[in-house]
Design an enzyme around this catalytic site. Structure first.
Site, PDB file in Angstrom:
ATOM      1  N   HIS A  79      29.019 -21.001  43.503  1.00 50.69           N
ATOM      2  CA  HIS A  79      29.808 -22.189  43.837  1.00 50.69           C
ATOM      3  C   HIS A  79      28.894 -23.222  44.499  1.00 50.69           C
ATOM      4  O   HIS A  79      27.971 -22.863  45.242  1.00 50.69           O
ATOM      5  CB  HIS A  79      30.965 -21.822  44.770  1.00 50.69           C
TER       6      HIS A  79
ATOM      7  N   ASN B 236      40.602 -20.687  44.106  1.00 52.37           N
ATOM      8  CA  ASN B 236      39.556 -20.434  45.101  1.00 52.37           C
ATOM      9  C   ASN B 236      40.060 -20.945  46.450  1.00 52.37           C
ATOM     10  O   ASN B 236      40.100 -22.148  46.680  1.00 52.37           O
ATOM     11  CB  ASN B 236      38.277 -21.166  44.661  1.00 52.37           C
TER      12      ASN B 236
ATOM     13  N   GLY C 255      37.204 -31.496  46.105  1.00 56.80           N
ATOM     14  CA  GLY C 255      37.836 -31.810  47.385  1.00 56.80           C
ATOM     15  C   GLY C 255      37.925 -33.294  47.692  1.00 56.80           C
ATOM     16  O   GLY C 255      38.207 -33.685  48.822  1.00 56.80           O
TER      17      GLY C 255
ATOM     18  N   GLU D 173      29.258 -25.020  46.966  1.00 57.32           N
ATOM     19  CA  GLU D 173      29.181 -24.930  48.436  1.00 57.32           C
ATOM     20  C   GLU D 173      28.172 -23.869  48.858  1.00 57.32           C
ATOM     21  O   GLU D 173      27.485 -24.018  49.873  1.00 57.32           O
ATOM     22  CB  GLU D 173      30.586 -24.663  48.996  1.00 57.32           C
TER      23      GLU D 173
ATOM     24  N   GLU E 168      31.992 -27.564  37.666  1.00 59.42           N
ATOM     25  CA  GLU E 168      32.593 -28.248  38.806  1.00 59.42           C
ATOM     26  C   GLU E 168      31.659 -29.355  39.296  1.00 59.42           C
ATOM     27  O   GLU E 168      30.740 -29.100  40.077  1.00 59.42           O
ATOM     28  CB  GLU E 168      32.825 -27.254  39.956  1.00 59.42           C
TER      29      GLU E 168
ATOM     30  N   SER F 127      39.255 -31.216  42.134  1.00 63.63           N
ATOM     31  CA  SER F 127      40.469 -32.027  42.321  1.00 63.63           C
ATOM     32  C   SER F 127      41.510 -31.823  41.218  1.00 63.63           C
ATOM     33  O   SER F 127      42.227 -32.767  40.866  1.00 63.63           O
ATOM     34  CB  SER F 127      40.118 -33.513  42.481  1.00 63.63           C
TER      35      SER F 127
ATOM     36  N   LYS G  99      38.658 -20.656  49.215  1.00 60.34           N
ATOM     37  CA  LYS G  99      37.523 -21.004  50.102  1.00 60.34           C
ATOM     38  C   LYS G  99      37.758 -20.387  51.488  1.00 60.34           C
ATOM     39  O   LYS G  99      38.415 -19.341  51.578  1.00 60.34           O
ATOM     40  CB  LYS G  99      37.319 -22.521  50.157  1.00 60.34           C
TER      41      LYS G  99
HETATM   42  P1  13P Z   1      39.278 -28.708  44.850  1.00 65.24           P
HETATM   43  O1  13P Z   1      40.278 -28.281  43.792  1.00 65.24           O
HETATM   44  O2  13P Z   1      39.816 -28.605  46.241  1.00 65.24           O
HETATM   45  O3  13P Z   1      38.651 -30.016  44.531  1.00 65.24           O
HETATM   46  O4  13P Z   1      38.091 -27.619  44.792  1.00 65.24           O
HETATM   47  C1  13P Z   1      37.527 -27.286  43.574  1.00 65.24           C
HETATM   48  C2  13P Z   1      36.649 -26.105  43.765  1.00 65.24           C
HETATM   49  O5  13P Z   1      35.598 -26.191  44.361  1.00 65.24           O
HETATM   50  C3  13P Z   1      37.106 -24.813  43.223  1.00 65.24           C
HETATM   51  O6  13P Z   1      36.095 -23.861  43.288  1.00 65.24           O
END
Ligand code: 13P
Length: 245
Positions: A93, A9, A169, A95, A163, A208, A11
């Site tokens: 997601h 992803n 992140g 976010e 997640e 992560s 993003k």
């Molecule tokens: P990170 O791997 O940057 O922590 O993000 C995970 C994520 O949100 C994947 O959709």
């Protein structure tokens, strides 16, 4: 057996040049042929990736709307994705749930519409730090799953991504025990849909994930792959795809 699955992803990251570099790195790498790989660039780069990535790697949008077409400024339709040979979407997601205020019901409705119209979905769930500390992790994830079950009947086009928000992140990956515990609870819950759905549905871990921690996580019985954020933008993504080699 469930096929191991690794999603990337991106993003809201990347440029034409950096995304070309990621694609070329994947195209030139030796990848574990047993792993299903799906990459998800920002919408404006979907076609660039679709047209340049090697066969065998699929492409996902990071969102898709639940209406066929019309006056929905800023949205992309399922048929437009299919027209561009984009056969996957990430939905729900954290976010989008938290920053863009998408409810469990909106996410479920989009998942229903996409899967019923031929686009497979990486459906995301997970708890906040506050919810985990209150001992509510399984309760929160179950509520998100219940909202999905209320609208979706065909689970064959759904991959679940667990997640935990506190791990996204942050560099704070869930321990293998923490992840396996929730994955096991999700699989148990899936039996309320059917034993076959519980057996067949892939449950990915996200938050992560790195080339360093993916090996141990991948050995857990209920972890069927990863949804990778930051590390999917780096050459290390190849090591994560190949983590079981
Ligand atoms: P990170 O791997 O940057 O922590 O993000 C995970 C994520 O949100 C994947 O959709």
């Amino acid at each position: 057996a469930r096929q191991f699955f690794v999603g990337g992803n991106f993003k809201m990251n990347g440029s034409i040049s950096s995304i070309k570099e990621i694609v070329s790195n994947l195209n030139n790498a030796v990848l574990d042929a047993e792993v299903e790989v799906v990459v998800s660039p920002p919408a404006i780069y979907l076609q660039l990736v679709r047209e340049s990535i090697r066969s065998g790697i699929e492409v996902a949008a990071q969102n898709v709307y639940d209406k066929p077409n019309g006056a929905f400024t800023g949205e992309i339709s399922v048929s437009q994705l299919k027209d561009s040979n984009i056969n996957w979407a990430i939905l729900g997601h954290s976010e989008r749930r938290t920053i863009l205020k998408e409810s469990d019901q909106v996410v479920a409705s989009k998942t229903k519409y996409a899967t019923e119209n031929g686009v497979s979905v990486i459906w995301c769930c997970g708890e906040s730090l506050e919810e985990r500390e209150a001992g509510k992790t399984v309760e929160v994830v179950t509520k998100q799953l219940e909202a999905l079950k209320a609208q979706v009947s065909d689970w064959s086009k759904i991959v679940i991504a667990y997640e935990p928000i506190w791990a996204i992140g942050t560099g704070k990956v869930a321990t293998t025990e923490q992840a396996q515990e929730v994955h096991k609870a999700v699989r148990e819950w899936l039996k309320s849909v059917s034993d076959k759905v519980a057996e067949d549905t892939r449950i990915l871990y996200g938050g992560s994930v790195s080339e360093k921690n993916c090996g141990e996580l991948s050995k857990q019985p209920d972890i069927d792959g990863f949804l990778v954020g930051g590390a999917s933008l780096k050459p290390a993504f190849v090591d994560i795809i190949n983590c079981r080699k």
